[in-house]
Motif scaffolding. Structure first.
Motif, PDB file in Angstrom:
ATOM      1  N   VAL A   5      -0.658   4.646  10.630  1.00 24.91           N
ATOM      2  CA  VAL A   5      -0.432   6.176  10.993  1.00 24.91           C
ATOM      3  C   VAL A   5       1.180   6.231  10.953  1.00 24.91           C
ATOM      4  CG1 VAL A   5      -0.607   7.578  12.775  1.00 24.91           C
ATOM      5  CG2 VAL A   5      -2.577   6.615  12.211  1.00 24.91           C
ATOM      6  N   ALA A   6       1.819   5.313  11.540  1.00 26.35           N
ATOM      7  CA  ALA A   6       3.261   5.419  11.770  1.00 26.35           C
ATOM      8  C   ALA A   6       3.974   5.368  10.350  1.00 26.35           C
ATOM      9  CB  ALA A   6       3.916   4.336  12.716  1.00 26.35           C
ATOM     10  N   GLU A   7       3.297   4.482   9.416  1.00 28.22           N
ATOM     11  CA  GLU A   7       3.929   4.187   8.229  1.00 28.22           C
ATOM     12  C   GLU A   7       3.748   5.428   7.456  1.00 28.22           C
ATOM     13  OE1 GLU A   7       3.514  -0.602   7.655  1.00 28.22           O
ATOM     14  OE2 GLU A   7       1.622   0.718   7.334  1.00 28.22           O
ATOM     15  N   ALA A   8       2.628   5.944   7.593  1.00 32.08           N
ATOM     16  CA  ALA A   8       2.228   7.420   6.878  1.00 32.08           C
ATOM     17  C   ALA A   8       3.392   8.592   7.175  1.00 32.08           C
ATOM     18  CB  ALA A   8       0.912   7.998   6.953  1.00 32.08           C
ATOM     19  N   LEU A   9       3.799   8.511   8.327  1.00 27.77           N
ATOM     20  CA  LEU A   9       4.530   9.439   8.765  1.00 27.77           C
ATOM     21  C   LEU A   9       6.082   9.201   8.184  1.00 27.77           C
ATOM     22  CD1 LEU A   9       3.659   9.879  12.607  1.00 27.77           C
ATOM     23  CD2 LEU A   9       3.409  11.294  10.739  1.00 27.77           C
ATOM     24  N   PRO A  34       0.686  -1.181   0.063  1.00 30.65           N
ATOM     25  CA  PRO A  34       0.087   0.012  -0.091  1.00 30.65           C
ATOM     26  C   PRO A  34       0.802   1.138  -0.052  1.00 30.65           C
ATOM     27  CG  PRO A  34       0.143  -0.746   2.101  1.00 30.65           C
ATOM     28  CD  PRO A  34       1.000  -1.719   1.456  1.00 30.65           C
ATOM     29  N   TYR A  35       2.267   1.173   0.222  1.00 31.99           N
ATOM     30  CA  TYR A  35       3.113   2.265   0.506  1.00 31.99           C
ATOM     31  C   TYR A  35       3.056   3.249  -0.702  1.00 31.99           C
ATOM     32  CZ  TYR A  35       4.055  -0.752   4.166  1.00 31.99           C
ATOM     33  OH  TYR A  35       3.934  -1.711   5.035  1.00 31.99           O
ATOM     34  N   PRO A  36       3.013   3.075  -2.125  1.00 30.80           N
ATOM     35  CA  PRO A  36       3.267   4.020  -3.080  1.00 30.80           C
ATOM     36  C   PRO A  36       1.841   4.826  -2.996  1.00 30.80           C
ATOM     37  CG  PRO A  36       3.846   1.905  -4.059  1.00 30.80           C
ATOM     38  CD  PRO A  36       3.323   1.647  -2.602  1.00 30.80           C
ATOM     39  N   TYR A  37       0.710   4.218  -2.856  1.00 31.66           N
ATOM     40  CA  TYR A  37      -0.407   4.815  -2.359  1.00 31.66           C
ATOM     41  C   TYR A  37      -0.490   5.779  -1.219  1.00 31.66           C
ATOM     42  CZ  TYR A  37      -2.416   1.153  -5.597  1.00 31.66           C
ATOM     43  OH  TYR A  37      -2.579   0.262  -6.671  1.00 31.66           O
ATOM     44  N   MET A  38       0.204   5.511  -0.071  1.00 24.12           N
ATOM     45  CA  MET A  38       0.376   6.272   1.080  1.00 24.12           C
ATOM     46  C   MET A  38       1.414   7.408   0.680  1.00 24.12           C
ATOM     47  SD  MET A  38       1.109   4.082   4.390  1.00 24.12           S
ATOM     48  CE  MET A  38      -0.152   3.090   5.043  1.00 24.12           C
ATOM     49  N   LYS A  39       2.313   7.115   0.001  1.00 17.40           N
ATOM     50  CA  LYS A  39       3.389   8.194  -0.365  1.00 17.40           C
ATOM     51  C   LYS A  39       2.523   9.436  -1.277  1.00 17.40           C
ATOM     52  CE  LYS A  39       8.017   8.961  -2.298  1.00 17.40           C
ATOM     53  NZ  LYS A  39       8.263   9.772  -1.395  1.00 17.40           N
ATOM     54  N   ASN A  40       1.848   8.982  -2.158  1.00 20.43           N
ATOM     55  CA  ASN A  40       1.270   9.821  -3.103  1.00 20.43           C
ATOM     56  C   ASN A  40      -0.042  10.691  -2.685  1.00 20.43           C
ATOM     57  OD1 ASN A  40       2.856   9.748  -5.635  1.00 20.43           O
ATOM     58  ND2 ASN A  40       2.525   7.535  -5.376  1.00 20.43           N
ATOM     59  N   ALA A  41      -0.670  10.091  -1.579  1.00 15.51           N
ATOM     60  CA  ALA A  41      -2.076  10.819  -1.190  1.00 15.51           C
ATOM     61  C   ALA A  41      -1.679  11.926  -0.521  1.00 15.51           C
ATOM     62  CB  ALA A  41      -2.591   9.750  -0.004  1.00 15.51           C
ATOM     63  N   ASP A  42      -2.587  12.996  -0.565  1.00 14.83           N
ATOM     64  CA  ASP A  42      -2.416  14.495   0.048  1.00 14.83           C
ATOM     65  C   ASP A  42      -2.678  14.170   1.584  1.00 14.83           C
ATOM     66  OD1 ASP A  42      -2.064  16.160  -2.216  1.00 14.83           O
ATOM     67  OD2 ASP A  42      -4.139  14.982  -2.789  1.00 14.83           O
TER      68      ASP A  42
END
Length: 359
Positions: A298-302, A275-283
């Motif tokens: 939450v921690a991964e998004a940070l 899911p990380y490419p989606y996380m990185k590109n989300a606003d």
């Protein structure tokens, strides 16, 4: 010399608990320990992410018949049915673990995993229980136990009880007890691996302001109210999309809600191993949960520098240091609506949150 370590958990399907299991198992294995994961269900989407040295064992539930014809009733979520509830912890340990000896035995989830390890006959092993939720709010604490007293007795068999946040620890002590043997250890995160995986392509165009959330589609995650909040904002003229990554028992209900309300700016993307490419590109990354223990995403998004908004619930509030590193809002549909609206009205808040995330 490395230790021989056993983890018992429901399965290795895609989810926060399961990713934590993979991270810990891989870290221990890389340090020379002999790690075995005993799964109680066959779903193992994350098996391919395990270090090759980690042993993975699937032990099916013990087959039993009523009147030699009808199978025992099974519970579809995490735990099994009658025999596992009626049987003693010692009988469960004998069936699931057998005569294999370990230095450390870990019940990595509530319910059946805890009951199995609590019945250990290995007097020389260190026994650890993991707590991933706020026990004052989550369900299933007593699954496969006859009553709460039996649950409390089982946790008393462990040397240490590991909680994934201080709030989860407080909830456990309030519900079960054992203040003297309960401690907090935050979830392990493979930071460089997450950053590397985030560079892979994703098949989604981010044309509008994109709000993202990743998690199992369950009532706990509060997705219906997040969808309603985004719908209200779209009706007021705001241009935004909501993307949900994950699968679960609430999927059909959420799809019906989206269809009935004629919501066009919400996308259910299904289960994603990465899911990380989606996380990185989300606003904006949103945790809309009613309750949590830690909330890995939450921690991964940070880690990926993505601004975070979370409801005021166990775990995320602690990760975000009460709002220092992300926006913490009231645990309600209005809280989610108001928090996202605040960001849409003032993009300077988003820039500030991104800098805080990176910090």
């Amino acid at each position: 010399m490395g230790k021989k370590i056993l983890f018992v958990l429901p399965w290795l399907k895609v989810g926060g608990l399961e990713r934590v299991q993979v991270n810990i198992a891989n870290a221990l294995s890389s340090r020379g320990h002999d790690v075995t994961i005993l799964a109680l269900n066959p779903e193992n989407d994350l098996f391919g992410e395990l270090d090759k040295r980690v042993k993975y064992v699937y032990k099916p539930y013990k087959p039993h018949k009523i009147m030699k014809r009808l199978p025992y009733i099974r519970h579809k979520f995490y735990d099994d049915g009658m025999w596992e509830t009626r049987a003693s912890a010692n009988a469960l340990y004998k069936y699931y673990v057998g005569n294999e000896k370990y230095d450390v035995e870990i019940g990595f989830f509530r319910g059946l995993s805890i009951k199995i390890i609590s019945g250990s006959t290995n007097k020389n092993s260190v026994k650890l229980a993991w707590v991933h939720n706020d026990f004052t709010k989550c369900s299933g604490i007593d699954n496969n136990f006859k009553n709460r007293n039996e649950t409390i007795f089982a946790y008393g068999k462990f040397d240490k009880i590991v909680c994934v946040s201080n709030q989860a620890k407080d909830g456990f002590i309030k519900t079960i007890g054992y203040n003297d043997k309960t401690l907090t250890i935050y979830n392990l995160l493979p930071i460089e691996r997450i950053k590397a995986l985030s560079q892979e392509p994703c098949n989604l165009e981010f044309n509008k302001f994109t709000v993202l959330s990743v998690g199992r589609l369950t009532r706990q995650k509060g997705y219906e109210r997040l969808i309603s909040a985004v719908k209200s904002l779209a009706e007021e003229g705001y241009s935004l999309d909501l993307c949900l990554i994950g699968d679960g028992e609430e999927r059909d209900d959420l799809l019906k809600h989206i269809e009935d309300e004629k919501i066009s700016n919400v996308k259910l993307l299904g289960k994603k191993l990465n899911p990380y490419p989606y996380m990185k590109n989300a606003d904006l990354y949103v945790c809309s949960s009613l309750y949590e223990g830690y909330n890995l995403t939450v921690a991964e998004a940070l880690i990926l520098g993505t601004p975070v908004l979370s409801t005021d619930c166990t775990g995320p509030k602690e990760i975000l240091d009460n709002g220092k590193y992300g926006l913490v809002v009231d645990n309600s549909e209005f809280g989610l609506y108001n928090g996202i609206k605040k960001i849409l009205d003032n993009r300077e808040i988003l820039i500030k949150l991104k800098k805080r995330a990176e910090e």
